[in-house]
Design an enzyme around this catalytic site. Structure first.
Site, short mmCIF file in Angstrom:
data_model
loop_
_atom_site.label_atom_id
_atom_site.label_comp_id
_atom_site.label_asym_id
_atom_site.label_seq_id
_atom_site.Cartn_x
_atom_site.Cartn_y
_atom_site.Cartn_z
N VAL A 396 0.81 -1.21 0.00
CA VAL A 396 0.00 0.00 0.00
C VAL A 396 0.85 1.26 0.00
CG1 VAL A 396 -1.96 -1.15 1.09
CG2 VAL A 396 -0.27 0.01 2.52
N ASP A 397 2.07 1.20 0.52
CA ASP A 397 2.93 2.38 0.56
C ASP A 397 3.31 2.80 -0.86
OD1 ASP A 397 4.17 4.38 1.96
OD2 ASP A 397 5.76 3.15 2.81
N ASP A 398 3.84 1.86 -1.66
CA ASP A 398 4.13 2.18 -3.05
C ASP A 398 2.88 2.62 -3.79
OD1 ASP A 398 6.99 1.38 -4.26
OD2 ASP A 398 6.59 0.13 -2.53
#
Length: 657
Positions: A396-398
């Site tokens: 989810v960060d990318d």
């Protein structure tokens, strides 16, 4: 508080706006020059001595030794040896026993004389710290594979774990993605107990205080809680039971491991991380699969793709980070091309359109990753992985970073990609309102106390930095219907704030990184800058500022050292701090001006910055990272943001990053 920390003292007259503009222009050109023809960026991702040392030993395990390559790795390993005689986990860090054992073992395999001064110093330091018997679990597995330690030195990890459903206590599905991909082939190795070919018969028995066959207890702790003692007893009970498991079940479990691994094999390698890749190659050798089998060739090539070769040295990366680097570089370039004083705007936008196309091609839309087992079977894929190819494991960060870039660049042209990313991120929210990087509710903390998990990082629970990025993305999109999701996340972030006002940074070093991430999210989510939560964070950042106007934080802050402090200011850390402060209305504060001045003065004549200290973390206390791109794109973002806010009618940051 250290005397080197600054007190506010600068006024407007000290900021040379022309110098700031020159720094932006120079950095913009330098970063743009690093863009690949197809639109993406990739920078080196460096860890400690462990990965290159393991690569050397892998070649000896398989008897696929490249002498020239190993000699260059030896140059690298000798260069990063610490003054304490061993090898640290990060630049200028303290002695680490397990990293030192692997580095020594690798250098001996390369051909270094054990009586050479650097080897003698390393051996003395290792023995002074308890010797090889006190190394961590993964090092003991390495020693067992070479016959340097008995298999009883490793924890009981029966391959039959592969047969357990998610609801089972020790199911692999309750562990993080990186744990699953590393453990699955390792379980097969532990079951088959192969021995390295080791053609030069390299041995490191001299690293044991007492002969390994005489060691009575390989798992002395320290344990993180009473559960450690309980699970050690369980380990003792299981040892005589595991060999009695019927052969039929044993073979079924090995096949289950293979069935898990092979769909996840790709050009990017299993899990796209070195330990999993190496374990797969050794597993196939143990199973008798020839080296020219396409599966082995793919796995072997994926490892070689991690090698970084310089003129006189080579090291092996733990993985690669092109999607992350492209998203963050693109945001920096976009910021530099924004505002009335921006130059080469059209040229930059055209270059970023290539980046957007490259990123859209890598959005994972047709592979349902492991989250389908871990509580979200109906969630459509829509995320991005960190690496070139890792379709089962987007994060989810990318996804949030790429989504923010695509939205800022062209919301209509990228509408479909953004919407799929939005849907996936919302579906990945954990019960407590936060987000883990790869999984939902991956927080069964007791698993971090089993003997195998001495690194304490078997799980992927929600963290403030990742959760903040998801909030930033969703808030930047501005969908009214997403507000309940955002509110749950804001409540989580409020709860996670440290007493001193900072936030812990799980994936970047450390509290400065976490605090910057959260302040950006709070701003774009509409939390008033006067909120006590924000004001405490602002006060903390200002207290941490150093005499020269910059910020720095030691990786030792993960190990109990003071948060937010280091012996020198660093470009990446300074950029995070000023970005966080500017996000919540502090653009004209003396603290920000001092930070901007530091960044402008620290830049070299080529428009780039330099820093040796590590700036990120894989597993706190165990595995640290140095993103070579951080010192380039974060300072550019900060300088351009400072300029653009000064030119803005509102003076408010309107984007999530």
């Amino acid at each position: 508080m250290s005397e080197t920390l600054v007190r506010e003292k600068t006024d407007d007259a000290t900021i040379n706006t022309a110098a700031v503009e020159r720094a932006i222009t120079s950095a913009h050109q330098a970063l743009g020059g690093r863009q690949k023809a197809d639109g993406h960026w990739i920078f080196e991702l460096e860890a400690d001595a462990t990965i290159p040392a393991e690569y050397v030993l892998l070649e000896h395990y398989l008897d696929r030794i490249d002498t020239e390559r190993q000699a260059k790795i030896g140059v690298y390993l000798r260069r990063i040896q610490g003054k304490h005689g061993g090898w640290p986990l990060y630049h200028d860090g303290g002695f680490d026993l397990s990293a030192s054992i692997k580095a020594y073992f690798a250098l001996k395999a390369i051909g270094d004389d054990i009586d050479a001064p650097h080897m003698a110093r390393a051996r003395e330091a290792i023995l002074d710290h308890g010797g090889a018997a006190r190394s961590n679990v993964f090092t003991r597995f390495q020693l067992a594979l070479f016959g340097e330690a008995p298999w009883s030195a490793t924890p009981v990890m029966p391959v039959e774990l592969m047969l357990l459903p998610r609801k089972a206590f020790f199911s692999l599905w309750n562990m993080s993605y990186w744990s699953r991909t590393v453990i699955a082939p390792l379980l097969v190795l532990a079951a088959l107990r192969p021995k390295a070919i080791n053609p030069h018969k390299v041995s490191v028995r001299e690293l044991f205080v007492q002969p390994p066959e005489d060691v009575k207890d390989w798992n002395l702790g320290p344990f993180r809680s009473k559960w450690g003692h309980v699970f050690k007893h369980v380990d003792t009970v299981l040892r005589p039971i595991v060999p009695r498991i019927p052969r039929k079940i044993h073979d079924k479990a090995i096949q289950a491991a293979i069935d898990f691994i092979e769909p996840r094999l790709s050009k990017g390698g299993l899990g796209a991380i070195y330990p999993a890749m190496a374990n797969v190659v050794m597993m196939y050798r143990a199973l008798g699969v020839p080296d020219n089998d396409p599966r082995v060739e793919t796995a072997w090539q994926s490892i070689h793709d991690l090698l970084v070769e310089k003129e006189d040295e080579i090291y092996c990366q733990p993985c690669v980070s092109p999607v992350w680097d492209t998203g963050l570089s693109g945001l920096a370039m976009m910021e530099a091309a924004t505002g009335p004083r921006a130059t080469k705007r059209d040229e930059t936008i055209e270059a970023l359109k290539r980046s957007a196309s490259w990123l859209r091609d890598r959005q994972i839309l047709d592979v349902k990753g492991d989250w389908i087992v871990n509580t979200a079977p109906d969630l459509r894929p829509g995320g991005w992985a960190f690496q070139y190819e890792n379709d089962y494991y987007p994060d989810v960060d990318d996804t949030a970073v790429v989504g923010m870039l695509l939205h800022r660049l062209d919301p209509e042209g990228n509408k479909e990609a953004i919407e799929r990313a939005r849907e996936w991120i919302i579906g990945m929210q954990s019960t407590n309102g936060g987000w883990g990087a790869f999984d939902i509710d991956n927080d069964m903390d007791f698993l971090n106390h089993i003997p195998f998990a001495d690194h304490g990082a078997l799980l992927d629970p929600p963290t403030a930095d990742v959760s903040a990025r998801c909030v930033s993305f969703l808030a930047q999109l501005g969908h009214t219907e997403d507000r309940p999701t955002i509110e749950r996340a804001l409540a989580y972030l409020r709860q996670e704030q440290e007493e001193d006002g900072s936030w812990f940074g799980r994936w970047g070093t450390n509290f400065i990184y976490g605090t910057w991430s959260v302040l950006c999210a709070l701003n774009i989510a509409g939390i008033p800058h006067s909120d006590p939560m924000i004001q405490r964070a602002v006060a903390w950042l200002k207290r941490m500022q150093r005499e020269d106007g910059g910020w720095g934080e030691d990786c030792a802050s993960y190990e109990g050292a003071a948060s937010g402090q280091y012996k020198e200011s660093l470009p990446s850390q300074t950029a995070w701090a000023v970005l966080g402060l500017m996000a919540v209305g502090e653009r004209d504060s003396d603290a920000v001006k001092n930070g901007i001045q530091f960044l402008a003065q620290a830049q070299d004549e080529h428009g780039e910055w330099h820093e040796e200290p590590y700036n990120a973390v894989g597993f706190p206390k165990v595995f640290y990272l140095r993103y070579h791109g951080y010192k380039q794109f974060f300072p550019l973002t900060a300088l351009a943001r400072y300029r653009n806010l000064g030119d803005s009618n509102t003076g408010r940051v309107e984007v999530g990053f």
